[in-house]
Design an enzyme around this catalytic site. Structure first.
Site, PDB file in Angstrom:
ATOM      1  N   LYS A   6      -2.936  55.400 -20.607  1.00 31.82           N
ATOM      2  CA  LYS A   6      -1.711  54.664 -20.935  1.00 31.82           C
ATOM      3  C   LYS A   6      -0.861  54.497 -19.681  1.00 31.82           C
ATOM      4  CE  LYS A   6       2.064  54.772 -24.379  1.00 31.82           C
ATOM      5  NZ  LYS A   6       2.644  55.542 -25.497  1.00 31.82           N
ATOM      6  N   SER A  15       3.242  53.131 -29.843  1.00 23.32           N
ATOM      7  CA  SER A  15       3.317  52.377 -28.605  1.00 23.32           C
ATOM      8  C   SER A  15       2.038  52.418 -27.761  1.00 23.32           C
ATOM      9  CB  SER A  15       4.471  52.900 -27.742  1.00 23.32           C
ATOM     10  OG  SER A  15       4.240  54.255 -27.377  1.00 23.32           O
ATOM     11  N   SER A  55       3.142  57.511 -31.747  1.00 19.93           N
ATOM     12  CA  SER A  55       2.513  56.479 -30.921  1.00 19.93           C
ATOM     13  C   SER A  55       1.027  56.652 -30.633  1.00 19.93           C
ATOM     14  CB  SER A  55       3.238  56.361 -29.593  1.00 19.93           C
ATOM     15  OG  SER A  55       4.353  55.554 -29.767  1.00 19.93           O
TER      16      SER A  55
HETATM   17  N1  GLN Z   1       7.639  54.141 -32.854  1.00 16.53           N
HETATM   18  C1  GLN Z   1       8.375  55.280 -32.378  1.00 16.53           C
HETATM   19  C2  GLN Z   1       9.463  54.811 -31.451  1.00 16.53           C
HETATM   20  O1  GLN Z   1       9.547  53.649 -31.257  1.00 16.53           O
HETATM   21  C3  GLN Z   1       7.483  56.242 -31.688  1.00 16.53           C
HETATM   22  C4  GLN Z   1       7.114  55.841 -30.320  1.00 16.53           C
HETATM   23  C5  GLN Z   1       6.323  56.883 -29.631  1.00 16.53           C
HETATM   24  O2  GLN Z   1       5.759  57.780 -30.262  1.00 16.53           O
HETATM   25  N2  GLN Z   1       6.313  56.789 -28.325  1.00 16.53           N
HETATM   26  O3  GLN Z   1      10.237  55.565 -30.947  1.00 16.53           O
END
Ligand code: GLN
Length: 471
Positions: free
Chosen positions: A73, A148, A172
């Site tokens: 990532k 994400s 995410s």
């Molecule tokens: N969807 C969640 C957020 O937008 C989690 C994102 C993540 O785990 N990085 O904060």
């Protein structure tokens, strides 16, 4: 083939690492439209592969990930490569050091095929908030891949790599794993070093792997887990031999089904499949019972206050002076900050910085941030109590299958609700994973979530393995 099998075939010389890398590069090319990668390291990966092949032919010692291809990532540092976080503000930032997870993978001769696309600074649930454009779902390219870490999930799903690293703050890894039919692990807070991971919300962030089997997750976790003097939040807990423990029978294991996770808003087919798999675990010798976790309903609210508060502080460092992008025009220093951040950050990141700054401001700190922290403690306590009684909790990972690109992007609150089943594990600091649970009648995959207590990843792997065999 599992990662271990691939590695062994490579050692025996029946599979060439160079050939594997070539195939991965073909998969990347054929799936370019899915937009899973922000950078591809074709030449470097091929060179590494050739040198590994030579070493193996020459009977030289190689690491336990020799022959295995990873995608990373784009918020995890690989030295001398860009770390962009899919943001304009870091578009030109070159990492001066390796993240600890990268160091550990390199030490075992893993090959990095590239960096994966994501929601900007890991903020999102769809991988649409990217400076490089949205990631698309391999099953249906009109749908999101989840976020994400959407790019990492897609990279594994299309065969561009054997496994990938993503990061979790509130789901995410698990959510895109669910949307693409993969396994994804959020390790216990402190299990894996965060050194070299770009911070989003430091009290929630954790790095974790995506893979196709629970055995592969176990194999990778064993390499990347463990104390790191460079990360004061990494835990001084022994790292078990996860791959050796995965075969232990699940007979007698106590599993809870939290009723709040099966309530309104959940797709009936997903509900049905998860409950039916729980029944099958019971038939396989586990004790399965329902349990109530009434604090669940506050998790999203607490999460989005805490995460944005921490993000507003963590992202203060992108000021045009220290890292990356700087606005071309400004009359004075303040204007330079202002223009840099206005031009460099995307809309969702700005929304979160504003929200986070607001909940931390003098007048609202007690009403929002402090309150959210108190609620977090209650959520944590409730979870700890449940996990004293049960070895694991089983729930759906996501309320729906992958949604359409653009469907929720204009409506942040609906998007935030996608994390309803995942954020609790981050708030409580426990471990959780997604395991594929089936295919919906709409053709899309969906997953089942297993949560267990801190440093009990072994239990997740054992249950996931059992579930994969049941299906
Ligand atoms: N969807 C969640 C957020 O937008 C989690 C994102 C993540 O785990 N990085 O904060």
């Amino acid at each position: 083939m599992s990662i271990k099998d691939i590695h062994e075939s490579v050692l025996q010389g029946s599979v060439s690492v160079t050939e594997r890398v070539r195939q991965a590069l073909v998969a990347i090319k054929e799936n370019k439209h899915l937009n899973a990668f922000t950078q591809i390291y074709a030449e470097e990966a091929l060179q590494q592969a050739e040198s590994l092949d030579q070493k193996i032919t020459g009977k030289q010692k190689v690491g336990k990930l020799a022959g295995i291809i990873f995608a990373i990532k784009d918020n995890i540092n690989i030295k001398n490569h860009r770390t962009t976080c899919a943001s304009k503000i870091l578009n030109n930032f070159v990492a001066p050091f390796d993240a600890t997870v990268i160091e550990r993978l390199k030490a075992q001769d893993a090959i990095f095929i590239g960096k994966t696309n994501m929601d900007e600074f890991a903020m999102g649930s769809s991988s649409e908030n990217s400076f490089y454009g949205p990631v698309k779902n391999p099953v249906d390219s009109e749908r999101v891949a989840g976020g994400s870490s959407g790019g990492s999930a897609v990279a594994v799903a299309i065969g561009a790599c054997d496994a990938a690293l993503g990061s979790e703050t509130g789901g995410s890894i698990r959510q895109p794993a669910s949307f693409t039919g993969l396994l994804g692990l959020k390790p216990t807070y402190g299990r894996v070093s965060r050194y070299g991971l770009v911070a989003y919300a430091s009290s929630l962030d954790q790095i974790g792997p995506f893979a196709k089997t629970p055995e592969d997750l176990a194999y990778i976790l064993q390499v990347i887990a463990g104390l790191d003097p460079k990360d004061s939040t990494s835990a001084d807990e022994p790292v078990p031999d996860y791959p050796a423990l995965i075969d232990k029978p699940i007979k007698g294991m106590k599993i809870g089904l939290p009723q709040e996770y099966f309530a309104e808003g959940l797709d009936p087919e997903i509900k049905q499949s998860v409950l039916s798999l729980a029944d099958q675990l019971k038939a396989a010798g586990a004790e399965v019972q329902t349990v109530s976790l009434p604090m669940t309903k506050y998790a999203i609210a607490a999460y989005y206050i805490i995460a944005t508060a921490e993000a507003s502080s963590n992202l203060a460092r992108y000021d045009g002076v220290r890292y990356g992008y700087r606005a071309a025009h400004a009359e004075d220093l303040n204007e330079m900050y202002q223009n840099t951040r206005s031009e460099g950050f995307g809309e969702e990141v700005k929304r979160r910085i504003l929200l986070g700054t607001y909940v931390l401001s003098a007048g609202y700190y007690d009403a929002y941030y402090k309150k959210a922290m108190q609620v977090r403690r209650l959520i944590q306590n409730e979870m700890m109590d449940a996990l004293k009684e049960f070895d694991a909790l089983i729930t759906p990972t996501t309320p729906t299958t992958a949604f359409k690109l653009g469907e929720k992007i204009e409506d942040p609150l609906t998007m935030y609700l996608m994390d309803i089943y995942t954020v609790t594990a981050n708030l409580a600091g426990i471990c959780a994973l997604n395991v594929p649970a089936g295919q919906h009648s709409n053709g899309l995959p969906f997953g089942l979530q297993i949560m267990s207590g801190a440093f009990k990843e072994e239990i997740l792997f054992r249950l996931a393995r059992q579930i994969m065999q049941l299906k």
